[in-house]
Design an enzyme around this catalytic site. Structure first.
Site, PDB file in Angstrom:
ATOM      1  N   HIS A 110      -8.448  -1.114   5.239  1.00 40.27           N
ATOM      2  CA  HIS A 110      -8.859  -2.245   4.390  1.00 40.27           C
ATOM      3  C   HIS A 110      -9.590  -3.325   5.184  1.00 40.27           C
ATOM      4  CE1 HIS A 110      -4.849  -3.308   5.986  1.00 40.27           C
ATOM      5  NE2 HIS A 110      -5.325  -4.544   6.009  1.00 40.27           N
TER       6      HIS A 110
ATOM      7  N   ARG B  28      -8.971 -20.257   1.329  1.00 36.90           N
ATOM      8  CA  ARG B  28      -8.098 -19.169   0.852  1.00 36.90           C
ATOM      9  C   ARG B  28      -6.811 -19.184   1.655  1.00 36.90           C
ATOM     10  NH1 ARG B  28      -6.939 -13.634   2.455  1.00 36.90           N
ATOM     11  NH2 ARG B  28      -7.598 -12.031   0.967  1.00 36.90           N
TER      12      ARG B  28
ATOM     13  N   HIS C  98      -9.678  -2.474   9.097  1.00 34.08           N
ATOM     14  CA  HIS C  98      -8.616  -2.095  10.035  1.00 34.08           C
ATOM     15  C   HIS C  98      -7.473  -1.391   9.328  1.00 34.08           C
ATOM     16  CE1 HIS C  98      -7.327  -6.001   8.429  1.00 34.08           C
ATOM     17  NE2 HIS C  98      -6.089  -5.560   8.644  1.00 34.08           N
TER      18      HIS C  98
ATOM     19  N   ASP D 122      -3.381  -1.419   9.437  1.00 31.04           N
ATOM     20  CA  ASP D 122      -2.325  -2.309   9.941  1.00 31.04           C
ATOM     21  C   ASP D 122      -1.403  -1.620  10.951  1.00 31.04           C
ATOM     22  OD1 ASP D 122      -3.356  -4.355   8.483  1.00 31.04           O
ATOM     23  OD2 ASP D 122      -1.800  -4.371   6.940  1.00 31.04           O
TER      24      ASP D 122
HETATM   25  O1  AKG Z   1      -5.295 -11.688   3.701  1.00 26.24           O
HETATM   26  C1  AKG Z   1      -5.521 -10.547   3.313  1.00 26.24           C
HETATM   27  O2  AKG Z   1      -5.876 -10.293   2.156  1.00 26.24           O
HETATM   28  C2  AKG Z   1      -5.376  -9.385   4.251  1.00 26.24           C
HETATM   29  C3  AKG Z   1      -4.948  -9.736   5.625  1.00 26.24           C
HETATM   30  C4  AKG Z   1      -4.788  -8.522   6.471  1.00 26.24           C
HETATM   31  O3  AKG Z   1      -5.421  -7.527   6.303  1.00 26.24           O
HETATM   32  C5  AKG Z   1      -3.809  -8.541   7.554  1.00 26.24           C
HETATM   33  O4  AKG Z   1      -3.124  -9.572   7.736  1.00 26.24           O
HETATM   34  O5  AKG Z   1      -3.677  -7.524   8.239  1.00 26.24           O
HETATM   35 FE   FE2 Z   2      -4.468  -5.897   7.352  1.00 31.51          FE
END
Ligand code: AKG
Ligand code: FE2
Length: 315
Positions: free
Chosen positions: A284, A294, A226, A228
């Protein structure tokens, strides 16, 4: 080779040719053939073992298409920054000169937030998320809005607990969030050559807890690629503060910048801040977590003051 061998063993006695072949099967000369068979069996076993190890490896840690590691879990980066050309995504939003990205890229630093701070902020996530948690593998806690994953839904923690929320979180917890946010804001401003005061904390800002439980709703499907800026609208600069260690606390779960032919990964490490401009120059995804838990926190900034929010606080 196989048919010949079958012929030799099955042929009844009588012809000279067969007679001449028979001695080939004597004890003395069978030894090399036995050795060959043994060797083939060993090679077969070896290949099978190697294939199993490969399958295990690909299911536990690795993922498809990963080419380069931008930040290894074991290294302590004083600051690594990679500039990438900006996408045109910012043109379809109101521009704020001196803030809206003209220089785009991604950076990682391990020296802005200490591991001790990461541990303290992780304990905020742990106590908040222990009050709920998604049925699927991904839970969030948003200290600003009060949103907390519970089962297949979200509840508002502040509404649900009312004044009792003060027995769960402390002023110190909110102070810590604010200190961390400030440090990350300064880091982003410096890396992109903009004024820190042009950046406004924006929503959502949330802790995430991911484990290997199968997804139950679309909210649990954190692994999709996606952008952001598309997903969250107000984001111009995204940051992620990692609160646990890749391959120590969990497997899988690396962050992947997706690029044609050469994806770049960031391996989470407690205290590691990864930040980047939020447009499609930084498409990403997160690899699926295969084991362990995690923790991370997403803190993002907008150039538009109308999209700014105050730091999380008791309601
Ligand atoms: O937690 C992550 O490494 C990425 C999370 C992410 O892509 C987001 O919150 O938009
Ligand atoms: Fe993200």
């Amino acid at each position: 080779m196989a048919p010949q061998r079958r012929g030799a063993t099955k042929a009844p006695g009588g012809s000279g040719a067969v007679e001449r072949r028979r001695p080939i099967s004597t004890k003395k000369d069978r030894a090399p053939r036995e050795a060959q068979r043994m060797w083939l069996r060993t090679a077969g076993l070896g290949a099978g073992l190697a294939f199993s190890v490969f399958l295990l490896w690909s299911s536990l840690g690795a993922d498809d298409g990963v080419a380069e590691v931008l930040a290894h879990r074991g290294e302590v980066l004083a600051g690594r920054f990679i500039e990438v050309p900006c996408s045109e995504d910012y043109n379809s939003h109101r521009r704020f000169e001196g803030c809206t990205p003209r220089k785009c890229g991604r950076g990682v630093t391990d020296v802005v937030i200490t591991r001790q701070e990461a541990e303290r902020i992780r304990s905020i996530a742990e106590k908040g998320l222990s009050l709920g948690g998604s049925d699927g593998g991904a839970s969030i806690l948003d200290l600003h809005s009060g949103a907390l994953s519970v089962g297949k839904h979200f509840v508002n923690l502040y509404r649900y607990f009312g004044d009792k929320i003060r027995t769960i979180f402390s002023e110190e917890d909110f102070r810590l969030y604010r200190d961390v946010r400030q440090k990350v804001q300064l880091t982003i401003a410096e890396a992109f050559g903009i004024s820190p005061s042009s950046l406004h904390l924006t929503k959502p800002t949330f802790f995430s807890r991911i484990n290997s439980t199968a997804a139950r709703t679309a909210h649990d499907e954190y692994w999709h690629a996606h952008v952001d800026k598309v997903t969250y609208g107000s984001f111009d600069y995204t940051s992620l503060l990692y609160l646990s260690d890749y391959l120590e606390d969990f497997g899988g779960g690396r962050f992947v910048f997706m690029e044609e032919g050469a994806n770049k990964t960031v391996e989470p490490r407690a205290g590691r801040v990864s930040f980047f401009t939020s447009g499609s120059e930084n498409l990403h995804r997160v690899e699926k977590v295969h084991w362990g838990t995690r923790y991370a926190i997403t803190i993002a900034f907008s150039c538009n003051p109308d999209h700014g929010i105050a730091d999380p606080a008791f309601p």
